[in-house]
Design an enzyme around this catalytic site. Structure first.
Site, short mmCIF file in Angstrom:
data_model
loop_
_atom_site.label_atom_id
_atom_site.label_comp_id
_atom_site.label_asym_id
_atom_site.label_seq_id
_atom_site.Cartn_x
_atom_site.Cartn_y
_atom_site.Cartn_z
N THR A 101 -12.64 3.40 8.69
CA THR A 101 -13.31 2.92 7.49
C THR A 101 -13.21 1.40 7.45
O THR A 101 -12.57 0.78 8.30
CB THR A 101 -12.66 3.49 6.21
OG1 THR A 101 -11.31 3.00 6.11
CG2 THR A 101 -12.65 5.02 6.22
N TYR A 159 0.84 -1.20 0.00
CA TYR A 159 0.00 0.00 0.00
C TYR A 159 0.87 1.26 0.00
O TYR A 159 0.62 2.21 -0.75
CB TYR A 159 -0.91 -0.02 1.23
CG TYR A 159 -1.84 1.16 1.37
CD1 TYR A 159 -3.07 1.18 0.71
CD2 TYR A 159 -1.50 2.25 2.17
CE1 TYR A 159 -3.93 2.26 0.84
CE2 TYR A 159 -2.35 3.33 2.30
CZ TYR A 159 -3.56 3.33 1.64
OH TYR A 159 -4.42 4.41 1.79
#
Length: 294
Positions: free
Chosen positions: A248, A211
């Site tokens: 999230t 990421y």
């Protein structure tokens, strides 16, 4: 799209209008959905996109029910055919865009893990997908006097201070000679090292490495694109925004702030007055910085 009867209107003195079009990717949930809602609440017309058609439409419908100018269109940023189809639809149906928020991203790690099993998917979506969509939509920006805007949702995990390989850091710091080919080569080198198992000792970021590398590449591309557009006199700004540790699905509900809090700041950045709008900047929560200086 005709939203003349919608309830929300831009505030007095705003540089934008109902005709101002913002595209937000990966907007069926989380930060993307909150940002799409906030921009629509400011009185813009928003195109909400998502890979899953049913989920995307389900996310857009309640916003339209509130009287907001929101349309849904399916888009998988990692698929070239989907990107081309979306660009053609935007050109033929909407007529262009003014703001692009590249939010769509994936990660397959838990908070305290660092697997690179899905590195290729992560890079294909988070970097290559954002880049592919941006390049496809650049000809469609209206380049208004207010300056069109690209806001890439990024991460401080991809800042240069997370890189320990001196040669890699030097490559990305030299903005005069950095090229898109060099950024692509960096990504290819990382993926090759993932395949042969040597990536762990090569100086890449230590946290959520796949990421982080995807955001490292996105940050570098953003700076390069900002310089390229400036050099050609294009009135399109390109900036990155790190929302920080946000609650999230990607963080499994962990985080310091909500998607709605992030959307407040993200919308403010996307709608900065033209006289205050930089290009090539990295916004770390509320503070603008140049990523290359960190």
């Amino acid at each position: 799209m005709d939203y003349s009867s919608t309830k929300e209107s831009p505030p007095a003195g705003a540089w934008w209008s109902r005709e101002t079009v913002a595209v937000v990717t990966g907007a069926n949930r989380g930060i993307g959905h909150a940002l799409a809602a906030r921009l629509a609440e400011h009185g813009l017309t928003v195109v909400l996109t998502a890979r899953d058609g049913a989920r995307g439409e389900a996310a857009a419908a309640p916003l339209r029910a509130r009287g907001l100018a929101v349309a849904f269109r399916r888009l998988d940023v990692s698929d070239a055919a989907s990107v081309a189809e979306f660009a053609a639809w935007l050109r033929d149906t909407v007529g262009g865009l003014d703001i692009l928020v590249n939010n769509a991203a994936v990660s397959f790690n838990e908070i305290d893990t660092n697997s690179v099993e899905h590195a290729e998917t992560v890079l294909r979506t988070n970097f290559h997908g954002a880049k592919m969509l941006t390049e496809a939509l650049l000809p469609l920006f209206r380049q208004s006097p207010a300056t069109s805007r690209i806001l890439n949702i990024s991460s401080q995990l991809g800042l240069l201070n997370k890189v320990s390989d001196p040669s890699l850091k030097a490559l990305l710091l030299d903005e005069e000679t950095l090229t898109e080919a060099a950024i692509e080569a960096m990504v290819s080198r990382f993926l090759a090292q993932v395949k042969d198992g040597t990536w762990g000792a090569q100086g890449w970021p230590k946290v959520w490495t796949d990421y982080s590398v995807s955001k490292l590449a996105l940050n570098a591309y953003s700076r390069l694109l900002a310089r390229r557009l400036q050099a050609h006199g294009a009135r399109v700004s390109v900036n990155c925004f790190c929302p920080g540790f946000t609650r999230t699905d990607m963080t499994r509900g962990w985080g310091k702030r909500t998607a709605e809090e992030v959307a407040d700041v993200g919308a403010r950045l996307a709608l900065l007055p033209p006289a205050e709008l930089p290009t090539g900047a990295f916004f770390k929560w509320c503070t603008p910085q140049l990523y290359s200086k960190l």
